[in-house]
Design a protein around this motif. Structure first.
Motif, PDB file in Angstrom:
ATOM      1  N   MET A 137       6.839  -2.199  13.382  1.00 36.43           N
ATOM      2  CA  MET A 137       5.826  -3.042  14.034  1.00 36.43           C
ATOM      3  C   MET A 137       6.043  -4.515  13.685  1.00 36.43           C
ATOM      4  O   MET A 137       5.891  -5.384  14.536  1.00 36.43           O
ATOM      5  N   GLN A 165      -0.712   7.331  13.992  1.00 33.56           N
ATOM      6  CA  GLN A 165       0.031   6.118  13.658  1.00 33.56           C
ATOM      7  C   GLN A 165       1.241   5.942  14.584  1.00 33.56           C
ATOM      8  O   GLN A 165       1.617   4.821  14.893  1.00 33.56           O
ATOM      9  N   MET A 201      -0.426  11.255  11.277  1.00 29.11           N
ATOM     10  CA  MET A 201       0.936  10.867  11.647  1.00 29.11           C
ATOM     11  C   MET A 201       1.027  10.636  13.150  1.00 29.11           C
ATOM     12  O   MET A 201       1.703   9.711  13.605  1.00 29.11           O
ATOM     13  N   MET A 227       5.178   6.114   7.148  1.00 32.86           N
ATOM     14  CA  MET A 227       4.160   5.099   7.431  1.00 32.86           C
ATOM     15  C   MET A 227       4.742   3.698   7.217  1.00 32.86           C
ATOM     16  O   MET A 227       4.548   2.791   8.030  1.00 32.86           O
ATOM     17  N   MET A 254      -3.144  15.458   7.975  1.00 34.79           N
ATOM     18  CA  MET A 254      -1.875  14.737   8.006  1.00 34.79           C
ATOM     19  C   MET A 254      -1.257  14.699   9.402  1.00 34.79           C
ATOM     20  O   MET A 254      -0.717  13.685   9.821  1.00 34.79           O
ATOM     21  N   ASN A 257      -0.221   4.512  17.664  1.00 35.93           N
ATOM     22  CA  ASN A 257      -0.612   3.127  17.395  1.00 35.93           C
ATOM     23  C   ASN A 257       0.604   2.201  17.440  1.00 35.93           C
ATOM     24  O   ASN A 257       0.548   1.108  18.002  1.00 35.93           O
ATOM     25  N   ALA A 258       1.724   2.676  16.865  1.00 38.23           N
ATOM     26  CA  ALA A 258       2.942   1.864  16.854  1.00 38.23           C
ATOM     27  C   ALA A 258       3.463   1.672  18.279  1.00 38.23           C
ATOM     28  O   ALA A 258       3.942   0.591  18.632  1.00 38.23           O
ATOM     29  N   ILE A 265      -3.216   7.628   4.753  1.00 42.24           N
ATOM     30  CA  ILE A 265      -2.021   8.414   4.393  1.00 42.24           C
ATOM     31  C   ILE A 265      -1.758   8.334   2.888  1.00 42.24           C
ATOM     32  O   ILE A 265      -1.504   9.347   2.245  1.00 42.24           O
ATOM     33  N   MET A 291       0.833  -1.198   0.000  1.00 38.74           N
ATOM     34  CA  MET A 291       0.000   0.000   0.000  1.00 38.74           C
ATOM     35  C   MET A 291       0.874   1.258   0.000  1.00 38.74           C
ATOM     36  O   MET A 291       0.649   2.191  -0.778  1.00 38.74           O
ATOM     37  N   THR A 301       7.141   2.876  10.021  1.00 47.42           N
ATOM     38  CA  THR A 301       6.418   2.518  11.247  1.00 47.42           C
ATOM     39  C   THR A 301       5.896   1.084  11.152  1.00 47.42           C
ATOM     40  O   THR A 301       6.017   0.309  12.102  1.00 47.42           O
ATOM     41  N   GLY A 349      -2.648   3.725   7.323  1.00 46.62           N
ATOM     42  CA  GLY A 349      -1.797   3.695   6.136  1.00 46.62           C
ATOM     43  C   GLY A 349      -2.587   4.021   4.885  1.00 46.62           C
ATOM     44  O   GLY A 349      -2.137   4.789   4.025  1.00 46.62           O
TER      45      GLY A 349
END
Lengths: 134, 133
Positions: free
Chosen positions: A125, B103, B100, A118, B96, B106-107, B33, A7, A121, B30
Motif C-alpha cells: 500500500m 485486509q 486476512m 499484514m 483470522m 482493503n489493499a 492481527i 505494529m 500488504t 493490523g
C-alpha cells in the motif's frame, strides 16, 4: 502510515518469544532435575500477551506481558528403580504435554505468518501510494 | 483559489478520502492481527458501509454546492467492535480468515483509489501542458 510496520514488528517479536517458550517446553519435556541437580522437575512456561507496544503500551501493537509457569500437577510415572523416585516409587516429570505444545507452536507459526502478510500488504500500500508522486 | 477549486472538484476529494479510509482501516486490521493471541482483546474495525454512506452524503452536498463548496476533511467515523468471530476461551473474538480477507480487500480498494487518482492527476497534468502525450 509507517507505524503499521512497527505494529507488525511487535507482533513478530511476541510470536517469536512464544515460539521460544514452546521450544523450551519441548526441550525440557523429560527434565526432572533442576540446575543444581536436585529432583525438581521443569515446570511448563507460557506467554501472556497484552495490547500495545513493549516500550510504549499506548502505541498500537502487542507485547509479552509476562512468561508464567503452568501450575498444573506434574506427570507422575511409576519408576521404582529410578533414584529420583519418591517413597511410593513415583518420579515427577514435567507437566508438558507434547500435543498441546505442538498445537501452540502451529498457532504461533500461523500468527507469525499472518503478521508478515499484514506487513507485506501495508508495504504494497505504501508503494502504491508512492506511485502517486511519480 | 484556482488550484483549490481544481483539486476539490470531481472525484479527487472522494478518492483522497478513500485513501485515508483504507489507510486507517489497514491500521485497525493490523492491530487486530497482531493481537490475535492476546487474551480478552476485542477486535476493532471501521465500517465500510458507514464510510460509504457518509461519503455519498458529502457527494450529494457537493453536487448542490458546486466544485470546492464542500469540505470532505470532516468525515469522522467511530471505531466499531464487530462480532465476526466466535468468542474463544481466552476472551478473544479473533477470526483470522475474515481478517486476512478484509485486509486483502482493503489493499485492493487502496490500489484502485491510487490508480484512479493517478489517472486524475495525469489528466490534470495533460491539461496544464496543453499537449496530448
Amino acid at each position: 502510515m509507517f507505524d503499521i510496520l512497527d505494529m507488525g514488528a511487535s507482533g513478530l517479536t511476541a510470536q517469536r518469544t512464544r515460539m521460544d517458550t514452546i521450544a523450551g517446553n519441548i526441550a525440557n519435556i523429560n527434565t526432572v532435575l533442576d540446575a543444581n541437580g536436585k529432583a525438581n522437575p521443569y515446570r511448563r512456561r507460557f506467554v501472556v500477551f497484552s495490547p500495545g507496544q513493549a516500550g510504549d503500551p499506548s502505541k498500537p501493537g502487542v507485547h509479552v506481558q509476562s512468561i508464567q509457569m503452568d501450575q498444573t500437577p506434574f506427570n507422575r510415572r511409576y519408576e521404582p528403580g529410578n533414584r529420583y523416585a519418591d517413597k511410593d516409587g513415583y518420579v515427577n516429570y514435567p507437566n508438558v504435554d507434547l500435543s498441546i505444545e505442538f498445537v501452540n507452536a502451529l498457532e504461533a507459526s500461523r500468527a507469525y505468518e499472518a503478521n508478515v502478510t499484514m506487513m507485506d500488504t501495508a508495504k504494497s500500500m505504501f508503494n502504491s501510494s508512492l506511485r502517486l508522486l511519480v | 483559489m484556482f488550484l483549490d477549486r481544481l483539486l476539490n472538484q470531481g472525484s479527487s476529494p472522494v478518492l483522497d478520502q478513500w485513501l485515508r479510509f483504507t489507510d486507517a482501516r489497514q491500521r485497525m486490521l493490523g492491530e487486530d492481527i497482531v493481537n490475535a493471541s492476546t487474551p480478552n482483546y476485542v477486535q476493532k474495525d471501521l465500517s465500510l458501509e458507514q464510510f460509504q454512506s457518509l461519503l455519498a452524503k458529502k457527494v450529494a452536498e457537493q453536487d448542490e454546492a458546486g466544485p470546492g463548496g464542500v469540505s470532505f476533511d470532516d468525515i469522522s467515523m467511530d471505531i466499531q467492535h464487530p462480532r465476526r468471530g466466535m468468542l474463544f476461551h481466552d476472551g478473544n473474538n479473533r477470526s483470522m480468515d475474515q481478517l486476512m480477507s478484509d485486509q486483502a480487500k482493503n489493499a485492493l480498494m487502496h490500489s484502485l483509489a491510487v490508480e484512479m487518482l493517478r489517472e486524475q492527476y495525469s489528466m490534470m497534468e495533460m491539461a496544464l501542458r496543453e499537449r496530448v502525450s
